[in-house]
Structure formats: structure tokens, C-alpha cells
Design an enzyme around this catalytic site. Structure first.
Site, PDB file in Angstrom:
ATOM      1  N   CYS A 296      -5.869  -9.398   4.476  1.00 64.61           N
ATOM      2  CA  CYS A 296      -6.960  -8.558   5.008  1.00 64.61           C
ATOM      3  C   CYS A 296      -8.197  -9.331   5.461  1.00 64.61           C
ATOM      4  O   CYS A 296      -8.661  -9.160   6.583  1.00 64.61           O
ATOM      5  CB  CYS A 296      -7.356  -7.520   3.969  1.00 64.61           C
TER       6      CYS A 296
ATOM      7  N   LYS B 210     -14.211   0.267   6.885  1.00 67.77           N
ATOM      8  CA  LYS B 210     -13.188  -0.614   6.298  1.00 67.77           C
ATOM      9  C   LYS B 210     -13.382  -2.065   6.763  1.00 67.77           C
ATOM     10  O   LYS B 210     -13.340  -3.009   5.975  1.00 67.77           O
ATOM     11  CB  LYS B 210     -11.798  -0.097   6.680  1.00 67.77           C
TER      12      LYS B 210
ATOM     13  N   ILE C 224       0.824  -1.209   0.000  1.00 71.26           N
ATOM     14  CA  ILE C 224       0.000   0.000   0.000  1.00 71.26           C
ATOM     15  C   ILE C 224       0.864   1.266   0.000  1.00 71.26           C
ATOM     16  O   ILE C 224       0.653   2.170  -0.813  1.00 71.26           O
ATOM     17  CB  ILE C 224      -0.946  -0.010   1.238  1.00 71.26           C
TER      18      ILE C 224
END
Ligand SMILES: NC(=O)c1ccc[n+]([C@@H]2O[C@H](COP(=O)([O-])OP(=O)(O)OC[C@H]3O[C@@H](n4cnc5c(N)ncnc54)[C@H](O)[C@@H]3O)[C@@H](O)[C@H]2O)c1
Length: 349
Positions: free
Chosen positions: A277, A223, A31
Site C-alpha cells: 500500500c 484513503k 482483505i
């Protein structure tokens, strides 16, 4: 400075608008690196700081890590050639930046609790590097309340300058990072309205997607809810597959036919959920809720179901081998080691 007068907010906003703000990105991973390069391409002077010296050495030689990201090598070349992107492993190089973006790992430890050690260490580095008013943005995925809690409290308590703090989660998927970082909509959550507006201004420099501002905790929850939605839906597909298996019908056919219903859209079952994730974000959310008195059983159950799938798949392979010549001496070929096709990320696969 005369040129950037007004309140701390006005000064920073003008600096960002004129691309005169110096940006430091802590963590040059999946990222942090693309974000650094996109900001450099937009005209900012960007220092990409990472504790991994070998990674930084490679970046300085123009070697793009993370195979499977098609646009990264060219962006890195452009960034280095322009002189606007500077990778470093020396924390002194980020001293005095106007904007700090934290994109360090927040992995899970046993039981799904977050390991915030990297984040806290990055916050300490930022604290030592702030020399004037600044905006600090947490991009790492964190449990609800982290940005306005430990991050903001630590930065605001000990610093004499005006520090704006925001959480800006990423929605990008490995394999198409640059496209998604520039095109997907974004949620930007500030500990106050001015923090959110400064962060929004920074991301608008390269993002064509809609950027919506909210408070920091809402953006952290959004998120986590996004990835929980995906994990729970994958779990439902896996549950359907297991039910079909004991009922002696084809899961593939059942799902195909059920999806003909205009309001049904089941996913495909698989041998598990991988990547960094989806395997942790639902647990960050569920544990935070459980700690406050509501343990969300559906989310815990979905996670467990997905975590069991590799064992279920292995058992199926073993019974197939037993029926067709035995396990002893059988050769099993595994095609692909990442958690999905076309990516080089083997975390949690
Ligand atoms: N990879 C994804 O697709 C994705 C998507 C959305 C959100 N996220 C979140 O973004 C965050 C970063 O993920 P990633 O995939 O980029 O991780 P990564 O492991 O690829 O990169 C993190 C980098 O941070 C460096 N680092 C560790 N501690 C540091 C410190 N104190 N100072 C400076 N650098 C430090 C590491 O050396 C590493 O290079 C995580 O919280 C993750 O959950 C990742």
C-alpha cells in the site's frame, strides 16, 4: 418479494438488516477473505469468489492462507462449518447476489500508474452476475474518481436494475487484520447518499468502529491521503538520518532528543518502505493531482527518498565491510524478508 417491499433502497436495507442479503466478495486476498468471514460470522450467506483456483481449493479444505494472521484459521473453520461461507472459483456461484464487494488487487505499474485490469475484470463479472437491485462496493484502493467514474458508469449504463455503488476503503494492517477490520473507524463513500447508507448498514454488522458516510471520491482521496501522510513522515525520518550521517552525529540520538519537544514526533528511519500500500497509494494521489495541473513535489520527493533507502543501506554495509576486511567473501545475513516484523506479506519488501 412481498416480504421485502418498498423502494429498491428499502428492500435492500431490510434484507441487510435481517441478514437475508446474499453477499458475494470478489477476491479472497488479505482483505477480501477476512471481510467474507466476518460477514458470514454476522449471519450473512457469503460466497467468496477468486480466480485463483489453488487458493479456493485450500480454503475449501480449511487451510487458512496468510501466515501471521492469528484469528484467520478459526474464523475460516467457523465459516465453513456454519455453511454460511462458500469459497468458489466459479463466477456462476455469485449470480443473483444482493451485495457485491470487490477486493481485487490494484497494483502500480511503471511510473506509479495504477493497473486497473483486475478491477475492470471484476466489474465485468459483477455486471454479468446482477439479477436484481443490488449494492456494489469497491474496497480496492483506487485513484480518485474511479468509483463514480468507470465503475459506476459501467454498472449503471448497461443494467436495467437499480444499482447502488460505494467505495469503502480498508485501514487494516497485515498482522492484525481481524482486530483492525472490526475495531477501526471507517469511511464509506457513496455515489449517492442511499449507496453510502446501504454500505454502512452492511459494515455495521461486524464493525464496532465509527462509520462515517461521505461521497465516493472523498473516501478514495481520504484513503490515499492516509498512506501519503505515513510515507511522507517516514521520508522525513530517513532524510534526518541521511543528514545526521553527513554531519557525523547519531540519528537515533537526535530523533530521541527532538521527540522530547511536546509537538514533535519523528518516526524511526529505516532501510525503506515496503508492503503493497504505502509504495503505491502516494503515487496514485500525486499522479491524479499532477494530471489535473498540480504536481505535488513533496509527495513525489518523499516517495523517491524512501525508494532510494535500500540502496543507501546497501552502500553503508559495503563501506562497513570495506573498512573491516573487505567485501570479497564476506557473508551477509539478512534477518527477515517481509517489510515489517511478524507478517508473512513480502510484497514490495
Ligand atoms: N493488504 C492490505 O493490507 C490492504 C490494506 C488496505 C487496502 N488494500 C487494498 O485492497 C485491495 C486488495 O488487496 P489485497 O492485499 O487483499 O490483495 P491480494 O493480492 O491479497 O488479494 C486479491 C485477490 O484477488 C484475486 N483476484 C484478482 N482478480 C480477480 C477477479 N477479477 N475476480 C476475483 N478475484 C480476483 C486474486 O487472485 C487475489 O487472491 C487492493 O486494492 C489493496 O490496495 C489492501
Amino acid at each position: 418479494m412481498e416480504e421485502f417491499g418498498g423502494s429498491p433502497f428499502d428492500r435492500l436495507l431490510t434484507k441487510i438488516r435481517r441478514r437475508a442479503a446474499r453477499v458475494a466478495v470478489l477476491g479472497q486476498g488479505y482483505i477480501g477473505l477476512p471481510i467474507s468471514l466476518l460477514l458470514a460470522r454476522s449471519g450473512f450467506e457469503v460466497v467468496g469468489y477468486d480466480v485463483n483456483e489453488r487458493l479456493v481449493e485450500g480454503l475449501n479444505s480449511g487451510i487458512a492462507p496468510y501466515p501471521g494472521e492469528p484469528d484467520l484459521p478459526e474464523l475460516l473453520r467457523q465459516g465453513l462449518r456454519s455453511g454460511r461461507y462458500r469459497p468458489t472459483a466459479d463466477p456462476d456461484d455469485i449470480s443473483g447476489a444482493d451485495a457485491f464487494i470487490i477486493a481485487v488487487p490494484t497494483p502500480r505499474i511503471n511510473g506509479g500508474e495504477p493497473n486497473l485490469a483486475y478491477l475492470l475484470s471484476a466489474v465485468e463479472t459483477v455486471k454479468r452476475s446482477i439479477r436484481g437491485d443490488a449494492v456494489v462496493i469497491v474496497e480496492s484502493t483506487v485513484p480518485p474518481g474511479t468509483t463514480s467514474g468507470i465503475v459506476a458508469k459501467s454498472l449503471l449504463r448497461e443494467l436495467p436494475h437499480r444499482v447502488f455503488v460505494a467505495h469503502c476503503p480498508e485501514r487494516a494492517m497485515p498482522g492484525r487484520l481481524i482486530r483492525e477490520l472490526t475495531e477501526a473507524s471507517r469511511i464509506v463513500g457513496g455515489i449517492d447518499e442511499e449507496s453510502a447508507l446501504l454500505a454502512k448498514e452492511l459494515y455495521s454488522s461486524f464493525s464496532r468502529g465509527e462509520i462515517i458516510t461521505t461521497d465516493a471520491t472523498t473516501s478514495e482521496v481520504v484513503k490515499l491521503v492516509e498512506n501519503t501522510y505515513r510515507d511522507v513522515n517516514i521520508a522525513l525520518a530517513n532524510e534526518v538520518a541521511r543528514i545526521c550521517s553527513v554531519l557525523g552525529v547519531s540519528a537515533r540520538e537526535v530523533i530521541e532528543l527532538a521527540n522530547l519537544h511536546p509537538r514533535v514526533s519523528l518516526l524511526k528511519p529505516g532501510i525503506g518502505v515496503g508492503g503493497s500500500c504505502l509504495t503505491k497509494d502516494p503515487l496514485f494521489l500525486a499522479n491524479a493531482s499532477a494530471e489535473r495541473g498540480y504536481p505535488p513535489e513533496l509527495i513525489f520527493r518523499a516517495r523517491k527518498l524512501n525508494e532510494d533507502m535500500p540502496k543507501v543501506a546497501a552502500r553503508q554495509i559495503i563501506s562497513f565491510l570495506e573498512e573491516t576486511g573487505g567485501v570479497e567473501g564476506a557473508l551477509v545475513a539478512v534477518l527477515g524478508t517481509a517489510y515489517k516484523g511478524g507478517v508473512g506479506d513480502t510484497r514490495e519488501s
